[in-house]
Design a protein around this motif. Structure first.
Motif, PDB file in Angstrom:
ATOM      1  N   SER A 129      -5.814  -5.690   3.809  1.00  0.00           N
ATOM      2  CA  SER A 129      -6.117  -4.272   3.964  1.00  0.00           C
ATOM      3  C   SER A 129      -7.556  -3.953   3.588  1.00  0.00           C
ATOM      4  O   SER A 129      -7.876  -2.866   3.168  1.00  0.00           O
ATOM      5  CB  SER A 129      -5.167  -3.429   3.101  1.00  0.00           C
ATOM      6  OG  SER A 129      -5.241  -3.832   1.753  1.00  0.00           O
ATOM      7  N   THR A 158      -4.005   8.302   7.901  1.00  0.00           N
ATOM      8  CA  THR A 158      -2.892   8.807   7.099  1.00  0.00           C
ATOM      9  C   THR A 158      -2.787  10.316   7.238  1.00  0.00           C
ATOM     10  O   THR A 158      -3.688  10.984   7.768  1.00  0.00           O
ATOM     11  CB  THR A 158      -3.096   8.456   5.616  1.00  0.00           C
ATOM     12  OG1 THR A 158      -4.236   9.174   5.117  1.00  0.00           O
ATOM     13  CG2 THR A 158      -3.311   6.962   5.438  1.00  0.00           C
ATOM     14  N   TYR A 172      -6.581  -2.395   8.301  1.00  0.00           N
ATOM     15  CA  TYR A 172      -5.853  -3.658   8.187  1.00  0.00           C
ATOM     16  C   TYR A 172      -6.493  -4.643   9.147  1.00  0.00           C
ATOM     17  O   TYR A 172      -6.630  -4.359  10.337  1.00  0.00           O
ATOM     18  CB  TYR A 172      -4.375  -3.478   8.533  1.00  0.00           C
ATOM     19  CG  TYR A 172      -3.647  -2.587   7.564  1.00  0.00           C
ATOM     20  CD1 TYR A 172      -3.216  -3.077   6.337  1.00  0.00           C
ATOM     21  CD2 TYR A 172      -3.403  -1.254   7.861  1.00  0.00           C
ATOM     22  CE1 TYR A 172      -2.555  -2.261   5.430  1.00  0.00           C
ATOM     23  CE2 TYR A 172      -2.743  -0.432   6.968  1.00  0.00           C
ATOM     24  CZ  TYR A 172      -2.319  -0.935   5.761  1.00  0.00           C
ATOM     25  OH  TYR A 172      -1.669  -0.126   4.864  1.00  0.00           O
ATOM     26  N   ILE A 187      -7.105   3.840   6.729  1.00  0.00           N
ATOM     27  CA  ILE A 187      -6.755   2.573   6.091  1.00  0.00           C
ATOM     28  C   ILE A 187      -7.001   1.468   7.108  1.00  0.00           C
ATOM     29  O   ILE A 187      -6.580   1.576   8.260  1.00  0.00           O
ATOM     30  CB  ILE A 187      -5.290   2.560   5.628  1.00  0.00           C
ATOM     31  CG1 ILE A 187      -5.041   3.682   4.619  1.00  0.00           C
ATOM     32  CG2 ILE A 187      -4.938   1.215   5.004  1.00  0.00           C
ATOM     33  CD1 ILE A 187      -3.609   3.746   4.121  1.00  0.00           C
ATOM     34  N   ASN A 201       0.819  -1.212   0.000  1.00  0.00           N
ATOM     35  CA  ASN A 201       0.000   0.000   0.000  1.00  0.00           C
ATOM     36  C   ASN A 201       0.854   1.265   0.000  1.00  0.00           C
ATOM     37  O   ASN A 201       0.402   2.335   0.422  1.00  0.00           O
ATOM     38  CB  ASN A 201      -0.934   0.006   1.205  1.00  0.00           C
ATOM     39  CG  ASN A 201      -2.084  -0.959   1.044  1.00  0.00           C
ATOM     40  OD1 ASN A 201      -2.765  -0.960   0.020  1.00  0.00           O
ATOM     41  ND2 ASN A 201      -2.303  -1.800   2.038  1.00  0.00           N
TER      42      ASN A 201
END
Length: 736
Positions: free
Chosen positions: A382, A139, A147, A145, A95
């Motif tokens: 992810s 981010t 996971y 994101i 990623n």
């Protein structure tokens, strides 16, 4: 967790893992066998069960998790090891996140109830299926994101001090197992009589469908004879003389391990060949060899092929001769053993270890029911919902070293009947089905490429080329080698099979039949850190593997586009026809390092007679797209002249004030229009209204030859495209 511990130690936060069957709305139901089991609703539907758990921490320091783990919490220790695992670092890198870069995150947990479904919507009778730890990462751009660490849940009886299950613990655990409908994972020695009978049945079933000839068309130069008291190496000619019945042999696919382990492995050399023909010394045999021989005998096989013993390891001529026929060895094996549970030749694969964690359970609906379930990491993804919950076969592949090694790719791809010995299950695979130990039915789910998967009429060239680049190359270039010069030999058998249909030249992993497309690969997944580093890598490689224009000169290439609307995807599907070459001719200069025409290379060049463009660039005219990789150069009206994708993680301006573009081909701006065959023949004329594409090339230091350093394309809809190259004189470009 000690084998004598009743349950795993949990901190106060992690005690939320202990399931309350009343709080989640459960009630007792009675099955056809008269035994009670837990249901969460009358329809027994799939459900996520939230866990009262919340954790914040910073990667990679993990101060909070480490602190709790150091005080003895075994789930925190499992989380720590999972987050710091190589698998998670690979997921971050995929990623475009640096595996060492710090970031804040939070973790939430949930159980999945009745989470197991097979292909064709077949539902297994399963209750508590898995535990998911979802890591939320924020981010710098403000995006979340996700996971997800997926942990398989399985029934784990209590082990006594002698490492065995007591009768009382088994009886107690069976009640818990039935109530929660847990998976059963039997630990200890896995090749029981029951499993041997199952594997023999699958092998017989596959053999009947194949209707093989009475005598195999190929037998290896040497085999290990195992239907005798002392295993020994035997020669092909002696085998043929001594046997009247069909000769069947097993093959072994395994990891050698690190250099020290590989050097210490029991093997055949020039000095030991005579002794190996007399018999093996049991006390010196590696653990994996002992398990392989035991398995072959259990399945009533007389012979097995193991590379360390059947190839003379210090004889380069013998190694080359045998490596050429490596593909045929696995193709003609009656069965191949794949040791996913072993990381090296020093480790066996027939002893299954218990789960690392044991979560206690006592029913509040029926307090007589108590026990525990084991938890082991199954995979990382992810996406919020990860992996096919039912497929232990995927988990065993994803978490194995075997699945990351270069040599094992071809071995699996060419084998017919396969037995995977995973950390969690045994799996039988063949080109038509897979069957996992303990499953109710066979499945058509096949997690690994096999040559016999190619069920295309006559295996025509377009389909084979697509499978070679879009499947084989993309998967193979992610694999690892101890000796990188083994890259081409480890693919030689597959290449030989593809060449039978494709014909033409085999040029450092590329087929001449579609050279105008196959030279156009992307390094976006694993770019070199800088242009200077790329130039150093191309000019002074540690060892020579392949010329710069071959995918084999880079790791982890892709022939696909992340955004086909932005960058053309020449291999989106094999039925795209309207993609034309734009060069006049090519000449190849390949020098192999041995006798295998598909093997190691000393050098490789490609002289292409075609059109080029020296494009002037300046930083103020270079732009980056908003949603994709690469850059583009604009004209005075801010229209994109040419779009680039460099082989390094930098800017096209790193090269200097101009770049050289080598035109490879052209197609329609709208790739969907390429589905039908174009009416115009493929000739040397360059039409004016097409998308142009090709290579960024760079003159090699102190040479007239060029390196490949990236890709370019130019869209007709932007006002340029093939018009950039019309009227230009052809020139000879030598790529090295």
């Amino acid at each position: 967790m000690s084998t004598t511990s009743r349950y795993s130690i949990l901190c106060d936060r992690c005690k939320a893992l202990e399931l309350d069957d009343v709080a989640i709305g459960g009630f007792a139901s009675t099955g056809e066998d008269g035994q009670e089991f837990l249901k969460l609703d009358e329809d027994d539907r799939w459900k996520d069960i939230d866990i009262d758990y919340y954790l914040q921490d910073i990667y990679p320091a993990l101060r909070n998790i480490r602190k709790s783990a150091s005080k003895g919490c075994e789930f925190c220790a499992l989380l720590r090891d999972s987050i710091l695992s190589p698998e998670f670092k690979e997921t971050l890198a995929a990623n475009d996140i640096a595996p060492s870069a710090p970031f804040s995150f939070e973790i939430k947990l949930n159980y999945r109830w009745k989470s197991d479904s097979l292909a064709d919507n077949y539902e297994r009778n399963r209750g508590l299926g898995s535990l998911e730890a979802t890591l939320f990462m924020k981010t710098e751009d403000g995006f979340d994101i996700l996971y997800t660490f997926k942990f398989a849940i399985e029934s784990t009886p209590l082990l006594g001090g002698d490492g065995r299950n007591s009768d009382s613990s088994l009886a107690t655990q069976r009640l818990c197992e039935k109530w929660l409908r847990l998976r059963v994972n039997k630990i200890g020695h896995i090749l029981t009589e029951e499993r041997v009978a199952w594997l023999k049945g699958e092998l017989d079933r596959f053999a009947e469908k194949q209707n093989p000839p009475q005598q195999p068309s190929f037998i290896p130069t040497r085999l290990i004879q195992v239907d005798c008291d002392v295993p020994r190496l035997v020669l092909k000619d002696d085998v043929l003389k001594s046997r009247t019945e069909p000769i069947r042999y097993a093959a072994l696919s395994y990891c050698w391990g690190n250099r020290e382990e590989a050097l210490s492995q029991y093997k055949t050399t020039k000095s030991t060949l005579k002794a190996r023909l007399s018999g093996f010394e049991a006390r010196k045999m590696s653990k994996i060899l002992c398990d392989a021989i035991y398995t072959a005998r259990a399945l009533s096989m007389s012979y097995i092929w193991v590379d360390a013993l059947c190839i003379i390891q210090d004889d380069i001529q013998d190694w080359e001769k045998e490596s050429i026929q490596m593909g045929r060895i696995y193709e003609n094996a009656h069965v191949t053993f794949f040791t996913l549970a072993s990381n090296s030749c020093t480790q066996g694969f027939l002893e299954r270890q218990p789960a690392l964690l044991r979560i206690p359970f006592r029913s509040k609906i029926n307090p007589q029911i108590e026990g525990a379930w084991g938890v082991r990491l199954q995979g990382i993804d992810s996406r919020l919902s990860v992996l096919n919950d039912d497929l232990y076969i995927n988990k065993d592949l994803a978490t194995s070293n075997w699945g990351k090694r270069g040599w094992t790719y071809q071995e699996q791809a060419l084998s017919k009947a396969c037995i995977w010995f995973g950390t969690s299950r045994i799996h039988f695979l063949c080109p038509e089905w897979s069957y996992t130990e303990g499953d109710a039915v066979r499945s058509r789910a096949l997690p690994h490429f096999q040559l016999d998967h190619l069920n295309v009429p006559d295996k025509h060239a377009d389909s084979l080329c697509w499978n070679w680049y879009a499947v084989v190359v993309e998967q193979f270039t992610e694999r690892l080698f101890t000796n990188w010069t083994d890259l081409f030999p480890a693919l030689s058998g597959l290449a030989q099979n593809f060449h039978k249909t494709l014909g033409g030249e085999y040029l450092a992993g590329i087929w001449s039949i579609d050279l105008h497309k196959s030279l156009w690969f992307s390094c976006v997944k694993h770019p070199t850190p800088s242009f200077s580093a790329l130039l150093e890598q191309l000019t002074h490689p540690e060892v020579y593997i392949a010329p710069t224009w071959s995918w084999a000169s880079r790791r982890g290439v892709t022939y696909h586009s992340r955004s086909p609307i932005y960058r053309p995807d020449l291999y989106m599907h094999y039925f795209y026809k309207n993609i034309r070459k734009a060069y006049h001719k090519y000449e190849s200069g390949m020098v192999t390092a041995g006798i295998d025409p598909y093997g190691r290379l000393k050098s490789g060049s490609l002289k292409i007679t075609g059109r080029t463009l020296d494009l002037q660039i300046s930083p103020e005219k270079v732009r980056k797209p908003e949603i994709d990789d690469g850059e583009f150069v604009v004209d005075s009206e801010d229209r994109a002249i040419v779009r680039f994708e460099c082989d390094w993680a930098g800017s096209i301006t790193d090269v200097g004030n101009h770049v050289v573009l080598l035109l490879l081909g052209h197609t329609t701006d709208d790739m969907l229009l390429s589905i039908t065959e174009a009416e115009e023949p493929d000739d040397d004329a360059i039409p004016k209204d097409r998308l142009a594409y090709g290579l960024l090339i760079y003159r090699a230091p102190e040479s007239e030859n060029f390196y490949r350093i990236g890709l370019f394309w130019s869209n007709f809809n932007d006002g340029y495209g093939t018009a950039l190259f019309r009227g230009r004189e052809e020139r000879e470009i030598v790529l090295i």
